[in-house]
Design a protein around this motif. Structure first.
Motif, PDB file in Angstrom:
ATOM      1  N   LEU A 283       0.825  -1.202   0.000  1.00 44.82           N
ATOM      2  CA  LEU A 283       0.000   0.000   0.000  1.00 44.82           C
ATOM      3  C   LEU A 283       0.864   1.259   0.000  1.00 44.82           C
ATOM      4  O   LEU A 283       1.858   1.342   0.720  1.00 44.82           O
ATOM      5  N   LYS A 284       0.454   2.240  -0.810  1.00 41.09           N
ATOM      6  CA  LYS A 284       1.178   3.506  -0.887  1.00 41.09           C
ATOM      7  C   LYS A 284       0.380   4.677  -0.335  1.00 41.09           C
ATOM      8  O   LYS A 284       0.947   5.642   0.156  1.00 41.09           O
ATOM      9  N   TRP A 285      -0.943   4.604  -0.449  1.00 39.85           N
ATOM     10  CA  TRP A 285      -1.762   5.793  -0.234  1.00 39.85           C
ATOM     11  C   TRP A 285      -2.816   5.518   0.845  1.00 39.85           C
ATOM     12  O   TRP A 285      -3.892   4.999   0.531  1.00 39.85           O
ATOM     13  N   PRO A 286      -2.554   5.866   2.101  1.00 35.74           N
ATOM     14  CA  PRO A 286      -3.566   5.676   3.149  1.00 35.74           C
ATOM     15  C   PRO A 286      -4.854   6.432   2.832  1.00 35.74           C
ATOM     16  O   PRO A 286      -4.830   7.484   2.177  1.00 35.74           O
ATOM     17  N   LYS A 356      -9.711   7.191  -1.418  1.00 40.94           N
ATOM     18  CA  LYS A 356      -8.524   6.361  -1.560  1.00 40.94           C
ATOM     19  C   LYS A 356      -7.873   6.676  -2.902  1.00 40.94           C
ATOM     20  O   LYS A 356      -8.513   6.580  -3.950  1.00 40.94           O
ATOM     21  N   ARG A 357      -6.612   7.095  -2.853  1.00 40.37           N
ATOM     22  CA  ARG A 357      -5.884   7.327  -4.094  1.00 40.37           C
ATOM     23  C   ARG A 357      -5.647   5.966  -4.744  1.00 40.37           C
ATOM     24  O   ARG A 357      -4.848   5.168  -4.277  1.00 40.37           O
ATOM     25  N   ASP A 388      -7.122  -4.127  -9.853  1.00 40.26           N
ATOM     26  CA  ASP A 388      -6.693  -4.266  -8.463  1.00 40.26           C
ATOM     27  C   ASP A 388      -6.751  -5.751  -8.130  1.00 40.26           C
ATOM     28  O   ASP A 388      -7.702  -6.245  -7.532  1.00 40.26           O
ATOM     29  N   ALA A 389      -5.694  -6.477  -8.533  1.00 37.90           N
ATOM     30  CA  ALA A 389      -5.716  -7.939  -8.450  1.00 37.90           C
ATOM     31  C   ALA A 389      -5.782  -8.432  -7.013  1.00 37.90           C
ATOM     32  O   ALA A 389      -6.428  -9.446  -6.728  1.00 37.90           O
ATOM     33  N   GLU A 394      -5.914  -0.299  -4.323  1.00 37.07           N
ATOM     34  CA  GLU A 394      -4.993   0.441  -5.173  1.00 37.07           C
ATOM     35  C   GLU A 394      -4.728  -0.366  -6.437  1.00 37.07           C
ATOM     36  O   GLU A 394      -4.569  -1.586  -6.381  1.00 37.07           O
ATOM     37  N   ALA A 395      -4.690   0.323  -7.563  1.00 36.01           N
ATOM     38  CA  ALA A 395      -4.438  -0.360  -8.838  1.00 36.01           C
ATOM     39  C   ALA A 395      -3.026  -0.930  -8.862  1.00 36.01           C
ATOM     40  O   ALA A 395      -2.067  -0.242  -8.502  1.00 36.01           O
TER      41      ALA A 395
END
Length: 727
Positions: A283-286, A356-357, A388-389, A394-395
Motif C-alpha cells: 500500500l502507498k496511499w492511506p 482512496k488514491r 486491483d488484483a 490500489e491499482a
C-alpha cells in the motif's frame, strides 16, 4: 446574511462543514470575461508526490516522445519509455520531472529534471517487428512492463544504483523462446568510438568520446552479440528453445573507472524474479475521510457536495475530469493531473466519505467510465484499464486496453470524454474528430470531424445519438451542440462545400449564446427511474458557467434541431462530466477550472439529487411555421399561460468565418449587429394541461432564438426562465 444562516454557519464551523455550506448558500461568482493568462499560472504540480511513474509527452535531445512513460528508478534517477514502440528512450539522474507553471502545468509538456545520461535512437528499439505495449505492474517502488514483440510476451523492469561514485542503470528482461534472431537497439552513439569484449566472465561494449565511456555489460550467460552501425548500439539475441532472462547494466563513466565498473557487474550478476515483482502489492496511499454536505433547498433538483480532500498529504491536485461507479456504489474519480480516486461511504447523508488514491501517473485523463465492473480511463496516450488484483484498494496493473489514440505534441490537443454504449463500444473526441472504439479495444472508426477544441460529448445508451460540444473560436461562431452524422464535416478549419452541404459545414443541433455557455463540457443521458420527469432526456454541462442545461431535441422531416434551458443550480467548478449512480439513481458531476470559467474551486464532485418535487421546466419543444409548442413537466396555470405578455421572443444569426467567434447579427438586416424582437401574438394552453402553443409572428429558420417566459404551475409554483434554440 440572515440570523438563521449566521447560526447555521456557526454550528457547522465547529463540525468542519462550513466551507460546503457557504458554497451552497452563496456561491462565489467569478466572471470568466475578467480572467487572463496570469490567473492560470500555478506551480503546485511540482510539489506533488506523483508516485513512481508518470505518462506524458517528453522532449529529449534527439526528439519528442509523444507517448512517454517516465519511471523513477533507484536513487534519484529516471528512465523513460516510448510506449508506442516499447522502447527505452533515455535516462537521467538528479530528479524526476519539471512541470511548467502555465495553465496549471497542462499546456506544456514536462521536462527531465536533472542531467540526461543516455538516449536511445528515435527509431523503434525492436526494429521492424510488430510491437504492442501491454501494460505495467506497480509494486512498491518498482514497475514491471509487459509488451508483445512479434507475438512474444516480454517483461522487463528497470532500476538504478549508485556505487562508489558510479551511476549504474539496470534493465532485466524475461524473453520467451524464439526461433529467429531478435535485434534490440540500445543507445544512440553519435560521434563515439565502439569496442566490445567477451570472455568467460563478462560480455561488454564501450562507446568512447572525449575520455568518457558509455559502458554496457550483459550479465549472465544469455547468448547475445554486439552490433554497432549508423551510430546505434544494438544487441543481437540468438534463437533459443528455452525462456531466458537478459540482465543489462550500463553507465557513463570516466575511462579510468572501467575496471571498477566491470568488477561491480561481475559481483552483481544475480538475476531478478520479475514474476515476483508483479505480485504482493504494498500500500502507498492511506485512506482519507471528508464530510459531505446535503443541500437543504426545497427545489426539485438540488446539488449536494461530496467534499474532496483538497489538502492531502501528497499535495495531489484535485482538478476532476471523469466519474464512474462500480456496481456496489463506490465512485471512481479521475483528475487531469493523472490520478484516479476511489470514493466510498456515498449514502443519503454523505456524513463520512472515504477517499482512496487508487491510481497515479496517467496522461492527462479527461474521461473515465465503468463497464461491467471494469475501470477504464481515457488519456492522451491510450485507454487504460485499471486492475486491483489483490483487492487492496490500489491499482496494481495498468493495462493498455486501446493504444490507437493519435497523441499530438500540440499543447492544446486534448483527448476527452470517454463514453460507452450498451453494446460495450467506447467513444472519445479529440482534434481529429469523434472516434468509436470496438468493445474489445482492438480497432476504431472516425465517425465525423470538424470541431474546435471539443471538451465533451455524449452517447445515447443504444449508441444511435452522438453529440459533441466544441469551443467558440475560429470557424466556430459561438458555443454549440452538434449531433453527429457519420462522415460529416462540422466546420472547424474552414468550409468544405458539397451539393448537400452548401454552407460548407453541417449545421449543429443547436447554437448556444456565448454569454450563456462560453465553454462547453459533455452531455449525459438520464437513464435513472429515480430522476423524476427528466428520464430519457439529455443533459448538457457548461464548463465556463458551472451550469447544467436540459437539451430539448426534435426531429422535423429527418432533420434534427433543438434548444436548451437551464436547470437551476450552480456547481463549484466548471462542469465537464456526469453519470448516474446505480445505487441511488442520482446524477454525479465532476468539473475543473482553468481557462475561462466561473469556478469557485479547482475541482469538485457533486450530486444532483431529485427531491420528489415536480419541477416547472420545459421538457419538449415542437417548432411550427407560426410559433412554438412547448410541453412543461407539470400542469400549468391557465391565466399566466394564456397571457401573451408572459413571453418575449427574439432571434439572430452568427457569421461563420475565420474570425475568433462572431457578433450577433440581425435576421432582417444581416449587415446590422443586434437581435430582432418578434411579436408574441397569442398563447393557448393545450388539452393535456402541460403544453402551451405560443403564436409568434414572423417565425423563420435562424441560428439562434431566445424565448423568455414567466409562468405559474397549477400548484402555484412560479418560474422565470429562458429557452435558446435553433431552427
Amino acid at each position: 446574511m440572515t440570523p438563521f444562516i449566521y447560526f447555521l454557519i456557526v454550528i457547522l464551523w465547529v463540525t468542519g462543514s462550513v466551507e460546503s455550506v457557504l458554497a451552497q448558500t452563496k456561491p462565489i461568482e467569478v466572471d470568466p470575461r475578467t480572467q487572463k493568462e496570469s490567473d492560470w499560472v500555478d506551480d503546485r504540480w511540482n510539489k506533488t508526490d506523483l508516485g513512481i511513474f508518470h505518462a506524458s509527452i517528453l522532449p529529449l535531445p534527439n526528439g519528442i516522445v509523444t507517448k512517454g512513460l517516465s519511471v523513477k528508478v533507484g536513487d534519484n534517477a529516471t528512465i523513460v519509455y516510448d510506449t508506442a514502440t516499447a522502447t527505452m528512450r533515455g535516462g537521467w539522474t538528479g530528479g524526476f520531472l519539471k512541470f511548467l507553471p502555465g495553465r496549471f502545468g497542462l499546456i506544456d509538456s514536462p521536462r527531465p529534471l536533472g542531467e540526461v545520461k543516455f538516449i536511445s535512437p528515435s527509431t523503434p528499439a525492436w526494429e521492424n517487428l510488430e510491437v504492442r505495449w501491454s501494460g505495467l505492474h506497480s509494486h512498491g517502488n518498482r514497475i514491471v512492463a509487459d509488451y508483445m514483440v512479434d507475438g512474444l510476451k516480454i517483461s522487463e523492469s528497470p532500476w538504478f544504483v549508485n556505487s562508489e561514485g558510479m551511476g549504474i542503470f539496470i534493465r532485466t528482461l524475461d524473453i520467451p523462446p524464439h526461433t529467429t534472431p531478435i535485434s534490440l537497439n540500445l543507445f544512440a552513439g553519435e560521434g563515439r568510438v565502439f569496442s566490445s569484449q567477451k570472455n568467460a566472465e563478462l560480455n561488454y561494449s564501450t562507446l568512447q568520446k572525449n575520455g568518457e565511456l558509455l559502458v554496457t555489460v550483459i550479465m549472465g550467460t544469455t547468448p547475445v552479440a554486439w552490433r554497432y552501425e549508423n551510430e546505434k548500439l544494438q544487441l543481437q539475441l540468438d534463437p533459443t528453445t528455452k525462456p531466458s532472462t537478459l540482465k543489462i547494466c550500463w553507465g557513463v563513466i570516466p575511462e579510468p573507472k572501467l575496471p571498477q565498473f566491470l568488477l561491480w557487474a561481475k559481483n552483481n550478476g544475480a538475476k531478478e524474479n520479475l514474476q515476483g515483482l508483479k505480485s504482493n502489492q504494498t500500500l502507498k496511499w492511506p485512506a482519507l475521510t471528508t464530510r459531505g454536505q446535503r443541500n437543504l433547498s426545497a427545489d426539485s433538483y438540488v446539488i449536494d457536495t461530496l467534499t474532496m480532500p483538497y489538502d492531502n498529504p501528497w499535495k495531489a491536485l484535485m482538478f476532476t475530469s471523469g466519474v464512474g461507479f462500480l456496481p456496489d456504489g463506490r465512485a471512481l474519480v479521475s483528475t487531469i493531473h493523472g490520478d484516479v480516486w476511489m470514493v466510498s461511504g456515498i449514502d443519503e447523508k454523505l456524513e463520512t466519505l472515504t477517499w482512496k488514491r487508487f491510481a497515479t501517473g496517467l496522461f492527462q485523463p479527461l474521461g473515465l467510465t465503468v463497464r461491467d465492473g471494469g475501470i477504464f480511463v481515457l488519456g492522451r496516450d491510450q485507454i487504460t484499464r485499471l486492475h486491483d488484483a489483490d483487492n487492496n484498494g490500489e491499482a496494481d496493473y495498468y493495462e493498455n486496453y486501446f493504444n490507437g489514440i493519435h497523441t499530438s505534441s500540440g499543447g492544446h490537443d486534448y483527448v476527452t470524454s470517454l463514453e460507452k454504449d450498451d453494446a460495450g463500444n467506447f467513444y472519445y473526441v479529440d482534434p481529429e474528430g469523434i472516434h468509436k472504439v470496438a468493445a474489445d479495444g482492438r480497432s476504431k472508426t472516425i465517425l465525423a470531424s470538424g470541431w474546435r477544441n471539443p471538451n465533451g460529448m455524449g452517447v445515447s445508451p443504444d449508441g444511435k445519438i452522438i453529440t459533441v460540444a466544441p469551443q467558440q473560436g475560429t470557424w466556430t461562431p459561438s458555443s454549440l451542440i452538434a449531433e453527429v452524422k457519420p462522415g460529416e464535416w462540422y466546420g472547424f478549419g474552414g468550409p468544405k462545400t458539397t451539393p448537400n452541404r452548401p454552407s460548407g459545414y453541417e449545421p449543429p443541433l443547436c447554437w448556444i449564446p456565448h454569454s450563456v455557455d462560453n465553454s462547453s463540457g459533455s452531455q449525459t443521458w438520464v437513464t435513472s427511474d429515480r430522476w423524476g420527469p427528466l428520464k430519457n432526456h439529455l443533459i448538457h454541462f457548461s464548463f465556463g458557467r458551472c451550469a447544467q442545461f436540459l437539451v430539448l431535441r426534435e426531429e422535423v422531416d429527418g432533420v434534427t434541431q433543438g434548444a436548451i434551458t437551464q436547470i437551476p443550480g450552480r456547481f463549484l467548478s466548471g462542469a465537464m462530466r456526469g453519470t448516474f449512480n446505480p445505487k441511488d439513481g442520482q446524477m454525479y458531476v465532476v468539473g475543473s477550472t482553468g481557462w475561462q470559467s466561473s469556478a469557485a474551486r479547482e475541482g469538485s464532485l457533486q450530486r444532483v439529487r431529485f427531491t420528489g418535487v415536480n419541477p416547472l421546466l420545459p421538457i419538449e419543444i415542437h417548432t411550427r411555421t407560426n410559433g412554438l409548442r412547448i410541453k412543461f413537466s407539470t400542469p400549468l396555470d391557465r391565466s399566466t399561460v394564456e397571457d401573451a405578455g408572459s413571453y418575449a421572443y427574439s432571434h439572430w444569426n452568427y457569421r461563420y468565418s475565420s474570425n475568433y467567434g462572431s457578433a450577433d447579427y440581425s435576421v432582417s438586416n444581416p449587415e446590422k449587429e443586434g437581435h430582432d424582437t418578434l411579436v408574441v401574438h397569442s398563447a393557448k394552453l393545450m388539452p393535456d394541461g402541460c403544453s402551451v402553443f405560443i403564436e409568434i409572428l414572423g417565425m423563420r429558420p435562424v441560428m439562434q432564438w431566445e424565448l423568455k417566459y414567466n409562468l405559474n404551475a397549477l400548484s402555484g409554483k412560479s418560474s422565470l426562465g429562458q429557452v435558446f434554440g435553433t431552427i
